[in-house]
Motif scaffolding. Structure first.
Motif, PDB file in Angstrom:
ATOM      1  N   TYR A 476      12.057   8.412  -1.455  1.00  0.00           N
ATOM      2  CA  TYR A 476      11.774   8.534  -3.010  1.00  0.00           C
ATOM      3  C   TYR A 476      12.329   7.256  -4.277  1.00  0.00           C
ATOM      4  N   PHE A 477      13.500   7.310  -3.066  1.00  0.00           N
ATOM      5  CA  PHE A 477      15.172   6.402  -4.027  1.00  0.00           C
ATOM      6  C   PHE A 477      15.380   5.462  -2.496  1.00  0.00           C
ATOM      7  N   ILE A 478      14.073   5.035  -1.967  1.00  0.00           N
ATOM      8  CA  ILE A 478      14.014   3.655  -1.382  1.00  0.00           C
ATOM      9  C   ILE A 478      13.699   2.176  -2.621  1.00  0.00           C
ATOM     10  N   ARG A 479      14.136   1.343  -2.556  1.00  0.00           N
ATOM     11  CA  ARG A 479      14.005   0.244  -3.482  1.00  0.00           C
ATOM     12  C   ARG A 479      13.710  -0.899  -2.063  1.00  0.00           C
ATOM     13  N   ARG A 480      12.344  -1.432  -2.278  1.00  0.00           N
ATOM     14  CA  ARG A 480      12.419  -2.179  -0.928  1.00  0.00           C
ATOM     15  C   ARG A 480      11.941  -4.481  -1.352  1.00  0.00           C
ATOM     16  N   GLY A 481      12.092  -4.860  -0.692  1.00  0.00           N
ATOM     17  CA  GLY A 481      11.462  -5.888  -1.329  1.00  0.00           C
ATOM     18  C   GLY A 481      11.722  -6.902   0.067  1.00  0.00           C
ATOM     19  N   PHE A 482      10.306  -8.133  -0.123  1.00  0.00           N
ATOM     20  CA  PHE A 482       9.948  -8.997   1.352  1.00  0.00           C
ATOM     21  C   PHE A 482       9.917 -10.463   0.652  1.00  0.00           C
ATOM     22  N   GLN A 483       9.766 -10.987   1.848  1.00  0.00           N
ATOM     23  CA  GLN A 483      10.632 -12.585   1.370  1.00  0.00           C
ATOM     24  C   GLN A 483       9.648 -12.874   2.693  1.00  0.00           C
ATOM     25  N   LEU A 484       8.345 -13.447   2.571  1.00  0.00           N
ATOM     26  CA  LEU A 484       7.704 -14.039   3.331  1.00  0.00           C
ATOM     27  C   LEU A 484       8.369 -15.757   3.822  1.00  0.00           C
ATOM     28  N   GLU A 485       8.407 -16.404   4.392  1.00  0.00           N
ATOM     29  CA  GLU A 485       8.429 -17.843   4.889  1.00  0.00           C
ATOM     30  C   GLU A 485       7.794 -18.774   6.119  1.00  0.00           C
ATOM     31  N   LEU A 486       6.768 -19.371   4.915  1.00  0.00           N
ATOM     32  CA  LEU A 486       5.779 -20.408   6.109  1.00  0.00           C
ATOM     33  C   LEU A 486       6.161 -21.326   6.085  1.00  0.00           C
ATOM     34  N   SER A 487       5.856 -21.890   7.237  1.00  0.00           N
ATOM     35  CA  SER A 487       6.371 -22.987   7.188  1.00  0.00           C
ATOM     36  C   SER A 487       4.848 -24.021   8.652  1.00  0.00           C
ATOM     37  N   GLN A 488       4.689 -25.620   8.594  1.00  0.00           N
ATOM     38  CA  GLN A 488       3.987 -25.944   9.527  1.00  0.00           C
ATOM     39  C   GLN A 488       4.154 -26.760  10.393  1.00  0.00           C
ATOM     40  N   THR A 489       4.709 -26.606  11.434  1.00  0.00           N
ATOM     41  CA  THR A 489       4.935 -28.153  12.244  1.00  0.00           C
ATOM     42  C   THR A 489       3.860 -28.176  13.096  1.00  0.00           C
ATOM     43  N   GLY A 490       3.497 -29.454  13.169  1.00  0.00           N
ATOM     44  CA  GLY A 490       1.819 -29.833  13.978  1.00  0.00           C
ATOM     45  C   GLY A 490       1.327 -28.374  13.845  1.00  0.00           C
ATOM     46  N   SER A 491       0.709 -27.882  15.355  1.00  0.00           N
ATOM     47  CA  SER A 491      -0.340 -27.049  15.385  1.00  0.00           C
ATOM     48  C   SER A 491      -0.017 -25.516  15.542  1.00  0.00           C
ATOM     49  N   THR A 492       1.258 -25.339  14.857  1.00  0.00           N
ATOM     50  CA  THR A 492       2.232 -23.910  15.411  1.00  0.00           C
ATOM     51  C   THR A 492       2.702 -23.795  13.408  1.00  0.00           C
ATOM     52  N   LEU A 493       2.320 -21.990  13.584  1.00  0.00           N
ATOM     53  CA  LEU A 493       2.196 -22.000  11.577  1.00  0.00           C
ATOM     54  C   LEU A 493       3.444 -21.076  11.695  1.00  0.00           C
ATOM     55  N   HIS A 494       4.589 -20.987  11.882  1.00  0.00           N
ATOM     56  CA  HIS A 494       5.641 -20.351  11.772  1.00  0.00           C
ATOM     57  C   HIS A 494       6.165 -19.317  10.745  1.00  0.00           C
TER      58      HIS A 494
END
Length: 653
Positions: A476-494
């Motif tokens: 009831y008291f929790i504040r939550r936040g998300f940061q999603l960082e996406l990056s591409q290197t060749g054939s891979t998505l980090h």
């Protein structure tokens, strides 16, 4: 696609409040016909006919609703007669205004032409509404919903579906006729009334169209194909679990041929295996009757002894990331401990209940000196829990009974609003359903319900969940936040997901939330690689710690990564915690260079802040912000990123 009319006929009950509501839905527009001015050439006698038709239509609406409410076949027949009288007056009026056809000619002044066209549209619209009302009365009488069983037995679901289809068709035709109404030709004082009525008509069309693809599921849900019993879980989002929240109270709802009743509502300690002092069934030990081993993640270190689960039970059954698994577990316990058949499970949190009070109006509970409203419901219920008021579960049970009763007597114009509220509940995952009948569950999916992980079958997906096993109401008291960082290197998505939490619970109330002991995890694709779990260095809190053992099996196509976090609040403690998850997935863009990821929302949460950062290969980073009030789709393009609402789940099959 409409319902399958080839289904075998089944008997209907006399009291189908949803079905009767659907019937009333199509005739909810008691149009103020007498207030509609005619063209200047229309004689006063025509206005009188219009007034008589309007009065008959309104009388029909009132008698139809009274007939259903009082189970009076005489009132329903009187309603049908009123609709027929209104229709006959309108048809006669239509014949008398034919000489005005010349008023539609291009050379006629616009004011006159608009009035003539509007008059025709009003007559046509009201005629369709009268026909819908007569068909509605026929459905009530032939189905046995009022006035006893008709000769030869009540109508089956196939016949009822045909009658509802006819009503739907008349409603659609009335709506098309309404498009010809020019509100601007009315006196200013009458425009608002008609505009509102036209809006209600459009809402009725939209609401019925939304339900129609799943009508067979709705009829089965209401027990039209035989008695049904549903377990309703009132989940406590202040004590968050992957499935939405701790299950502190349940209700049993019985549906038999359209009659829906709340048969029991009770706290879990009155029947479930649990540890509270009031529990009638202490948790069994291994080897004892009723013992079911809980997931190993909940049984040992790093959890403190008082938080460990020694035996599995209904109250803790919401641990899986998919509702199908949670519901199946709850059903197993409910069937045994409540000694009753269960045909489905519905989970609802207090964020879903509050909007319903906009329809029912305030719920007065004088025995508890409470009046619950849409504005105060969540705070009142949580406050009782935080205060350790022994009556707080009784309040929930009493409120549930009153709300179910009020919803079963909604006025016709409330039904389309109810459809909208339910759709909002579904999108926010504050309302979850599981039906044992596969066909019913599939059709429920057409309304947007999804009980599975990754309902769109996306190649890349994410679900973050937290399970509070500290015994507190910290969420009831929790504040939550998300940061999603996406990056591409060749054939891979980090992927790099940072979860930031702040526990703002008052430190002087030890049971309210100063301790947040939570299993924090992400569920991601099974083919994700280089998965890591870390937390920010802190002088206050221990790092995120993996459970000593794991036995939970993720849903097919998924894997789970996470651990336990322990946040305390008090003097010298910030209440701040940060955990980070990283993983890689294959980069497989579409022909236009875009790719997407499905981000599923945890039930029981509300509107957590989200920031997404995207760095394409060889390009500058871009970002966007949103919230996780519903499932989201993150779309990556060569030089842009967007986050939007996820579409409804794809129907099975």
């Amino acid at each position: 696609m409409g319902p399958d009319r080839r289904r075998s006929r089944r008997r209907l009950s006399r009291r189908g409040w949803i079905v009767a509501g659907s019937v009333l839905l199509v005739v909810l527009v008691g149009m103020p016909l007498a207030a509609i001015p005619t063209a200047r050439a229309v004689e006063a006698s025509l206005t009188t006919d219009l007034q008589v038709a309007q009065a008959d239509l309104q009388h029909g609406l009132e008698r139809l609703e009274t007939g259903y409410r009082n189970q009076s076949a005489a009132d329903v027949r009187a309603a049908s007669a009123s609709f027929a009288s209104s229709r006959d007056h309108l048809r006669a009026l239509a014949r008398r205004v034919r000489p005005l056809d010349a008023g539609r000619a291009p050379a006629v002044p616009g004011l006159v032409r608009g009035r003539v066209t509007t008059l025709d549209a009003i007559i046509d619209m009201a005629t369709h509404l009268d026909t819908a009302g007569m068909t509605g009365a026929q459905a009530l009488l032939q189905s046995g919903l009022v006035g006893g069983t008709a000769a030869g037995g009540p109508a089956g679901t196939a016949q009822l579906t045909e009658l509802l289809a006819a009503i739907r068709d008349q409603l659609a035709q009335a709506n098309r006729s309404a498009a010809g109404v020019d509100v601007s030709v009315l006196p200013a004082g009458q425009r608002e009334t008609l505009t509102k009525a036209l809006g209600e008509l459009r809402a009725a069309v939209t609401g019925l169209d939304a339900v129609w693809p799943s009508l067979n599921a709705v009829l089965d849900l209401l027990g039209m194909n035989g008695p049904r019993t549903y377990l309703i879980e009132q989940t406590n989002a202040a004590e968050l679990r992957a499935g939405g929240g701790f299950i502190g109270t349940v209700s049993l709802v019985h549906a038999d041929r359209g009659r829906v009743t709340l048969t029991r509502s009770l706290p879990v300690e009155s029947f479930d295996y649990c540890d509270a002092a009031a529990c009638v069934h202490p948790r069994p030990r291994p080897g004892q009757p009723g013992y079911v081993a809980p997931p190993a993640e909940l049984t040992g270190p790093p959890l403190p002894t008082f938080s460990r689960v020694t035996a599995w039970s209904l109250e803790d059954s919401g641990f899986a990331p998919d509702f199908a698994t949670n519901a199946a577990t709850a059903e197993t316990f409910a069937r045994k401990l409540l000694n009753t058949p269960i045909d489905g499970v519905v989970a609802v949190d207090f964020y879903a209940v509050a909007p319903l009070l906009q329809l029912t109006g305030p719920i007065s509970l004088p025995q508890y000196k409470l009046t619950l409203t849409a504005a105060n419901f969540v705070d009142q219920i949580v406050s009782l829990d935080l205060d350790r008021d022994p009556a707080h579960k009784d309040v929930i049970a009493a409120a549930a009974a009153r709300i179910v009763t009020s919803l079963s007597h909604l006025p016709p114009n409330g039904l389309s609003r109810l459809v909208g509220i339910v759709q909002d509940m579904i999108r926010g995952r504050h309302l979850q359903v599981h039906f044992d009948a596969p066909g019913v569950q599939e059709e429920a999916g057409r309304l947007g319900f999804s009980e599975v992980l990754n309902p769109r079958h996306a190649e890349d997906f994410l679900l973050e969940t937290e399970d509070n096993y500290g015994g507190s109401k910290a969420n009831y008291f929790i504040r939550r936040g998300f940061q999603l960082e996406l990056s591409q290197t060749g054939s891979t998505l980090h992927h790099r997901l940072t979860v930031t939490l702040h526990d703002g619970a008052p430190p002087d109330r030890p049971y309210d939330g100063p301790q947040y002991y939570a299993y924090l995890r992400v569920t991601i694709p099974a083919d994700a690689t280089r998965v890591s779990v870390n937390s920010a260095k802190s002088a206050e809190y221990a790092p995120i710690t993996a459970p000593a053992r794991r036995t939970q099996v993720p849903p097919p196509g998924a894997q789970v990564a996470g651990g336990w976090i322990f946040i305390l609040v008090g003097e010298g403690l910030s209440g701040d915690y940060q955990a980070t998850f990283t993983w890689d997935t294959p980069w497989t863009p579409a022909a236009d260079g875009s790719a997407s990821m499905y981000w599923q929302k945890q039930p029981g949460t509300v509107k957590d802040a989200v920031k997404v950062m995207w760095t394409p290969a060889g390009a500058a980073a871009v970002s966007t912000t949103t919230d996780l009030s519903q499932d989201r789709v993150v779309t990556l393009r060569p030089n842009a990123v967007a986050v939007g609402p996820a579409p409804a789940p794809a129907p099975a099959g």
